[in-house]
Enzyme design. Structure first.
Site, PDB file in Angstrom:
ATOM      1  N   ILE A  46       0.821  -1.209   0.000  1.00 30.44           N
ATOM      2  CA  ILE A  46       0.000   0.000   0.000  1.00 30.44           C
ATOM      3  C   ILE A  46       0.858   1.263   0.000  1.00 30.44           C
ATOM      4  O   ILE A  46       0.515   2.275  -0.622  1.00 30.44           O
ATOM      5  CB  ILE A  46      -0.929   0.009   1.232  1.00 30.44           C
ATOM      6  CG1 ILE A  46      -1.862  -1.201   1.193  1.00 30.44           C
ATOM      7  CG2 ILE A  46      -1.736   1.301   1.316  1.00 30.44           C
ATOM      8  CD1 ILE A  46      -2.695  -1.351   2.441  1.00 30.44           C
ATOM      9  N   ARG A  68      -5.011  -8.358   6.912  1.00 31.10           N
ATOM     10  CA  ARG A  68      -4.046  -7.884   7.898  1.00 31.10           C
ATOM     11  C   ARG A  68      -3.198  -6.784   7.269  1.00 31.10           C
ATOM     12  O   ARG A  68      -2.696  -6.949   6.155  1.00 31.10           O
ATOM     13  CB  ARG A  68      -3.130  -9.021   8.373  1.00 31.10           C
ATOM     14  CG  ARG A  68      -3.858 -10.224   8.966  1.00 31.10           C
ATOM     15  CD  ARG A  68      -4.367  -9.915  10.358  1.00 31.10           C
ATOM     16  NE  ARG A  68      -5.003 -11.085  10.963  1.00 31.10           N
ATOM     17  CZ  ARG A  68      -6.303 -11.200  11.163  1.00 31.10           C
ATOM     18  NH1 ARG A  68      -7.121 -10.214  10.802  1.00 31.10           N
ATOM     19  NH2 ARG A  68      -6.810 -12.286  11.719  1.00 31.10           N
ATOM     20  N   GLU A  69      -3.050  -5.670   7.972  1.00 35.69           N
ATOM     21  CA  GLU A  69      -2.159  -4.597   7.530  1.00 35.69           C
ATOM     22  C   GLU A  69      -0.856  -4.733   8.302  1.00 35.69           C
ATOM     23  O   GLU A  69      -0.847  -4.657   9.535  1.00 35.69           O
ATOM     24  CB  GLU A  69      -2.815  -3.234   7.753  1.00 35.69           C
ATOM     25  CG  GLU A  69      -4.031  -3.021   6.867  1.00 35.69           C
ATOM     26  CD  GLU A  69      -4.711  -1.686   7.098  1.00 35.69           C
ATOM     27  OE1 GLU A  69      -4.316  -0.976   8.040  1.00 35.69           O
ATOM     28  OE2 GLU A  69      -5.645  -1.357   6.335  1.00 35.69           O
ATOM     29  N   ARG A  95      10.683  12.267  20.038  1.00 37.20           N
ATOM     30  CA  ARG A  95      10.064  11.277  19.163  1.00 37.20           C
ATOM     31  C   ARG A  95       8.701  11.805  18.731  1.00 37.20           C
ATOM     32  O   ARG A  95       7.797  11.958  19.543  1.00 37.20           O
ATOM     33  CB  ARG A  95       9.906   9.946  19.895  1.00 37.20           C
ATOM     34  CG  ARG A  95      11.216   9.280  20.275  1.00 37.20           C
ATOM     35  CD  ARG A  95      11.989   8.840  19.058  1.00 37.20           C
ATOM     36  NE  ARG A  95      13.025   7.861  19.390  1.00 37.20           N
ATOM     37  CZ  ARG A  95      13.844   7.321  18.503  1.00 37.20           C
ATOM     38  NH1 ARG A  95      13.763   7.680  17.216  1.00 37.20           N
ATOM     39  NH2 ARG A  95      14.754   6.428  18.880  1.00 37.20           N
ATOM     40  N   ALA A 107      19.896   2.943  20.128  1.00 44.21           N
ATOM     41  CA  ALA A 107      19.313   1.938  19.239  1.00 44.21           C
ATOM     42  C   ALA A 107      19.185   2.531  17.846  1.00 44.21           C
ATOM     43  O   ALA A 107      19.249   3.744  17.652  1.00 44.21           O
ATOM     44  CB  ALA A 107      17.941   1.485  19.748  1.00 44.21           C
ATOM     45  N   GLU A 123      25.580   2.119  15.726  1.00 41.40           N
ATOM     46  CA  GLU A 123      24.671   3.003  16.452  1.00 41.40           C
ATOM     47  C   GLU A 123      25.278   3.488  17.764  1.00 41.40           C
ATOM     48  O   GLU A 123      25.093   4.638  18.150  1.00 41.40           O
ATOM     49  CB  GLU A 123      23.348   2.286  16.721  1.00 41.40           C
ATOM     50  CG  GLU A 123      22.492   2.073  15.491  1.00 41.40           C
ATOM     51  CD  GLU A 123      21.941   3.371  14.918  1.00 41.40           C
ATOM     52  OE1 GLU A 123      21.936   4.391  15.639  1.00 41.40           O
ATOM     53  OE2 GLU A 123      21.498   3.368  13.753  1.00 41.40           O
ATOM     54  N   GLY A 146       1.574  -7.235  16.721  1.00 40.16           N
ATOM     55  CA  GLY A 146       0.228  -7.216  16.177  1.00 40.16           C
ATOM     56  C   GLY A 146       0.149  -6.699  14.754  1.00 40.16           C
ATOM     57  O   GLY A 146      -0.779  -7.049  14.012  1.00 40.16           O
ATOM     58  N   GLU A 150       8.901  -5.845  12.475  1.00 40.41           N
ATOM     59  CA  GLU A 150      10.145  -5.364  13.091  1.00 40.41           C
ATOM     60  C   GLU A 150      10.640  -6.317  14.175  1.00 40.41           C
ATOM     61  O   GLU A 150       9.901  -6.697  15.079  1.00 40.41           O
ATOM     62  CB  GLU A 150       9.936  -3.984  13.692  1.00 40.41           C
ATOM     63  CG  GLU A 150      11.213  -3.406  14.314  1.00 40.41           C
ATOM     64  CD  GLU A 150      10.992  -2.070  14.979  1.00 40.41           C
ATOM     65  OE1 GLU A 150      11.968  -1.341  15.175  1.00 40.41           O
ATOM     66  OE2 GLU A 150       9.837  -1.748  15.299  1.00 40.41           O
ATOM     67  N   GLU A 171      19.328  14.582  13.550  1.00 38.06           N
ATOM     68  CA  GLU A 171      19.211  14.070  14.914  1.00 38.06           C
ATOM     69  C   GLU A 171      19.636  15.122  15.937  1.00 38.06           C
ATOM     70  O   GLU A 171      20.609  15.854  15.723  1.00 38.06           O
ATOM     71  CB  GLU A 171      20.065  12.815  15.104  1.00 38.06           C
ATOM     72  CG  GLU A 171      19.476  11.558  14.494  1.00 38.06           C
ATOM     73  CD  GLU A 171      20.311  10.328  14.794  1.00 38.06           C
ATOM     74  OE1 GLU A 171      19.721   9.266  15.066  1.00 38.06           O
ATOM     75  OE2 GLU A 171      21.553  10.412  14.742  1.00 38.06           O
TER      76      GLU A 171
END
Length: 216
Positions: A46, A68-69, A95, A107, A123, A146, A150, A171
């Site tokens: 999509i 399911r997306e 964030r 991370a 990182e 769900g 990842e 950043e």
């Protein structure tokens, strides 16, 4: 009888839990659960982005079909970096998804073709300036199972050497260091709200209590 047919048969039959568990083990279900496994019938991308893709799958469900997306993501590395004095390196950054400054373990996502341990080292250096003489893989987990593919890998880094940071141009990160006990208390008191950081700190606390925190 095919394996999937056997699963459905045992799911309907009334039997003692121990017998059900043993049958599941023989059929390859180590968790002993006769859970319906969805099969993908169709897939459609999509949205394609720089960080993630969004995919829509048509799947089988126990009473027919559904959709399911799913977010496609390359995964990432999370670093518990422990200095010789026992302090853990932490970062603060805004964030947008949470609309707040978050207090986190270092991370970042994996670059194409990059190994998780390489991403952890990169990182750590980029966000804190430190390089690790010793790196130990701890575990991996799905933070949002769900709707996202990842997969995050957790690493323990010790024998640290300070150096220069190398932030991305967009950043804005503040670097801090805190005792593990303080961070553990912050997790338990709800002061640390980032999920991967909660997991990393709780596991590090367990390693410390087992005398394994500095063992890489």
């Amino acid at each position: 009888m095919q394996r999937e047919d056997a699963f459905l048969f045992f799911k309907k039959v009334d039997m003692a839990p121990k017998i059900r568990y043993n049958l599941c083990i023989k059929l390859g279900k180590e968790d002993g659960a006769l859970t319906f496994e969805e099969k993908t019938l169709e897939s459609e991308i999509i949205y394609k982005g720089a960080v993630l893709n969004l995919r829509k799958d048509k799947v089988t469900v126990k009473n027919g079909t559904s959709y399911r997306e799913i977010i496609e993501h390359s995964g990432g590395a999370v670093i518990v970096a422990v200095k010789d004095n026992g302090n853990v390196l932490m970062v603060r950054q805004y964030r947008k998804a949470a609309n707040r400054v978050m207090f986190e373990l270092p991370a970042g996502k994996l670059d194409p073709g990059e190994e998780p341990a390489e991403a952890a080292a990169r990182e750590l250096r980029e966000e804190t300036g430190y390089r690790a003489g010793k790196t130990r893989y701890i575990t991996e987990f799905y933070p949002t199972v769900g709707y996202s593919e990842e997969l995050l890998r957790l690493f323990l880094c010790t024998d640290l050497t300070p150096g220069e940071t190398d932030f991305d141009e967009n950043e804005a990160i503040t670097i801090e260091e805190h005792p593990l006990d303080e961070l553990y208390s912050m997790v338990m008191n709800g002061q640390i709200r980032d999920g991967k950081t909660q997991i990393g700190i709780l596991i590090a606390k367990g390693l410390y209590e087992a005398g394994q925190l500095q063992e890489c």
